[in-house]
Write a protein that holds these residues in place. Structure first.
Motif, PDB file in Angstrom:
ATOM      1  N   CYS A   1      -6.236   1.846  -9.381  1.00  0.00           N
ATOM      2  CA  CYS A   1      -7.447   1.689  -8.587  1.00  0.00           C
ATOM      3  C   CYS A   1      -8.209   2.977  -8.268  1.00  0.00           C
ATOM      4  O   CYS A   1      -9.432   2.923  -8.086  1.00  0.00           O
TER       5      CYS A   1
ATOM      6  N   GLN B   1      -6.827  -0.801   0.973  1.00  0.00           N
ATOM      7  CA  GLN B   1      -8.037  -1.434   0.423  1.00  0.00           C
ATOM      8  C   GLN B   1      -7.778  -1.939  -0.991  1.00  0.00           C
ATOM      9  O   GLN B   1      -8.223  -3.032  -1.366  1.00  0.00           O
ATOM     10  N   TYR B   2      -7.030  -1.165  -1.794  1.00  0.00           N
ATOM     11  CA  TYR B   2      -6.711  -1.604  -3.151  1.00  0.00           C
ATOM     12  C   TYR B   2      -5.991  -2.956  -3.118  1.00  0.00           C
ATOM     13  O   TYR B   2      -6.314  -3.860  -3.896  1.00  0.00           O
TER      14      TYR B   2
ATOM     15  N   ALA C   1       0.831  -1.206   0.000  1.00  0.00           N
ATOM     16  CA  ALA C   1       0.000   0.000   0.000  1.00  0.00           C
ATOM     17  C   ALA C   1       0.863   1.251   0.000  1.00  0.00           C
ATOM     18  O   ALA C   1       0.574   2.233  -0.699  1.00  0.00           O
TER      19      ALA C   1
ATOM     20  N   LEU D   1      -7.221  -6.415  -4.821  1.00  0.00           N
ATOM     21  CA  LEU D   1      -6.432  -6.989  -5.912  1.00  0.00           C
ATOM     22  C   LEU D   1      -5.955  -8.399  -5.588  1.00  0.00           C
ATOM     23  O   LEU D   1      -5.766  -9.217  -6.499  1.00  0.00           O
TER      24      LEU D   1
ATOM     25  N   THR E   1     -11.740   0.918  -8.138  1.00  0.00           N
ATOM     26  CA  THR E   1     -11.163  -0.336  -7.643  1.00  0.00           C
ATOM     27  C   THR E   1     -11.885  -1.541  -8.223  1.00  0.00           C
ATOM     28  O   THR E   1     -11.270  -2.527  -8.634  1.00  0.00           O
ATOM     29  N   TRP E   2     -13.196  -1.459  -8.299  1.00  0.00           N
ATOM     30  CA  TRP E   2     -13.983  -2.612  -8.724  1.00  0.00           C
ATOM     31  C   TRP E   2     -13.872  -2.829 -10.231  1.00  0.00           C
ATOM     32  O   TRP E   2     -13.888  -3.978 -10.689  1.00  0.00           O
TER      33      TRP E   2
ATOM     34  N   LYS F   1     -10.473  -4.556 -10.668  1.00  0.00           N
ATOM     35  CA  LYS F   1     -10.562  -5.964 -10.259  1.00  0.00           C
ATOM     36  C   LYS F   1     -11.269  -6.798 -11.323  1.00  0.00           C
ATOM     37  O   LYS F   1     -10.784  -7.870 -11.723  1.00  0.00           O
TER      38      LYS F   1
ATOM     39  N   GLY G   1      -2.475  -1.458  -8.648  1.00  0.00           N
ATOM     40  CA  GLY G   1      -2.965  -0.605  -7.565  1.00  0.00           C
ATOM     41  C   GLY G   1      -2.975   0.862  -7.933  1.00  0.00           C
ATOM     42  O   GLY G   1      -3.833   1.620  -7.475  1.00  0.00           O
TER      43      GLY G   1
ATOM     44  N   ASP H   1      -6.701   4.150   1.573  1.00  0.00           N
ATOM     45  CA  ASP H   1      -7.271   3.749   0.287  1.00  0.00           C
ATOM     46  C   ASP H   1      -6.430   2.644  -0.355  1.00  0.00           C
ATOM     47  O   ASP H   1      -6.961   1.649  -0.846  1.00  0.00           O
ATOM     48  N   CYS H   2      -5.114   2.838  -0.355  1.00  0.00           N
ATOM     49  CA  CYS H   2      -4.218   1.897  -1.020  1.00  0.00           C
ATOM     50  C   CYS H   2      -4.220   0.531  -0.343  1.00  0.00           C
ATOM     51  O   CYS H   2      -4.053  -0.502  -1.002  1.00  0.00           O
TER      52      CYS H   2
ATOM     53  N   SER I   1      -5.485  12.135  -5.089  1.00  0.00           N
ATOM     54  CA  SER I   1      -6.286  11.020  -5.586  1.00  0.00           C
ATOM     55  C   SER I   1      -7.621  11.491  -6.155  1.00  0.00           C
ATOM     56  O   SER I   1      -8.520  10.692  -6.386  1.00  0.00           O
TER      57      SER I   1
END
Length: 206
Positions: free
Chosen positions: A126, A102-103, A9, A107, A130-131, A134, A123, A99-100, A42
């Motif tokens: 993302c 969570q990425y 992250a 992933l 993100t979704w 993925k 990442g 956030d990262c 971001s």
């Protein structure tokens, strides 16, 4: 929450900041979908932007306001100054790190996406969604070597704009992002912290 995930992250966050592919600390732009501002490294919007602003002393007065309102009042320079202040940068780093993380966790659900550089590369995409990232990778792992940074780069460069459903006008911009991200990830030294060979000295194009 493993130390390994935290380390990945951190590398993703460093990549986003160092390349500026999402924006600088003092970035403020009108959202493409709403009237609210997209802010910071971001391009946070809506509730995430408000969360960031309320974490910065003096930032709450900009929360829940439209971009047009802030611009018309002549306060855009003040908002930018607040975001690039020491407190503003620290708040952004903390939010981006969350956030990262969570990425990374999302992933890791993609089969065969387990190469360090490739996780960092994916990442860094993302923040676009993100979704979408993925799903984009999960739908292609049987046909693309997700352990190859070169293959991942070509995949995002040529096809991500289609998966993101952004239209032809964003194709060149996403290709440029793919190139900038690739050059950054290929160039970072991962040998010391992760024991990962320098790019080009391992298999699968790594």
């Amino acid at each position: 929450m493993s130390d390994w995930n935290k380390a990945l992250a951190t590398e993703i966050a460093k990549g986003l900041i160092n390349t500026g592919i999402e924006g600088g600390y003092d970035s403020v732009a009108k959202s493409t979908a709403y009237d609210y501002p997209s802010i910071g490294v971001s391009q946070w919007e809506g509730n995430r932007a408000n969360e960031l602003l309320r974490a910065i002393p003096g930032g709450a007065e900009y929360a829940d306001r439209t971009y047009i309102d802030i611009k018309a009042s002549g306060e855009l320079p003040m908002l930018k100054e607040l975001l690039r202040s020491e407190a503003g940068q620290q708040a952004q780093l903390e939010q981006l790190s969350r956030d990262c993380l969570q990425y990374v966790e999302v992933l890791q659900q993609v089969p065969t996406l387990d190469d360090t550089r490739c996780i960092i590369y994916a990442g860094m995409w993302c923040p676009t969604s993100t979704w979408v990232v993925k799903r984009f990778l999960a739908n292609r792992y049987m046909h693309v070597d997700l352990r190859s940074l070169e293959a991942l780069y070509k995949l995002f460069k040529n096809y991500y704009w289609v998966a993101a459903d952004v239209g032809e006008m964003y194709r060149a911009g996403y290709a440029n992002r793919a190139e900038a991200t690739y050059q950054y990830v290929a160039g970072i030294d991962l040998t010391t912290p992760y024991g990962v060979p320098a790019y080009g000295y391992a298999g699968n194009g790594r």
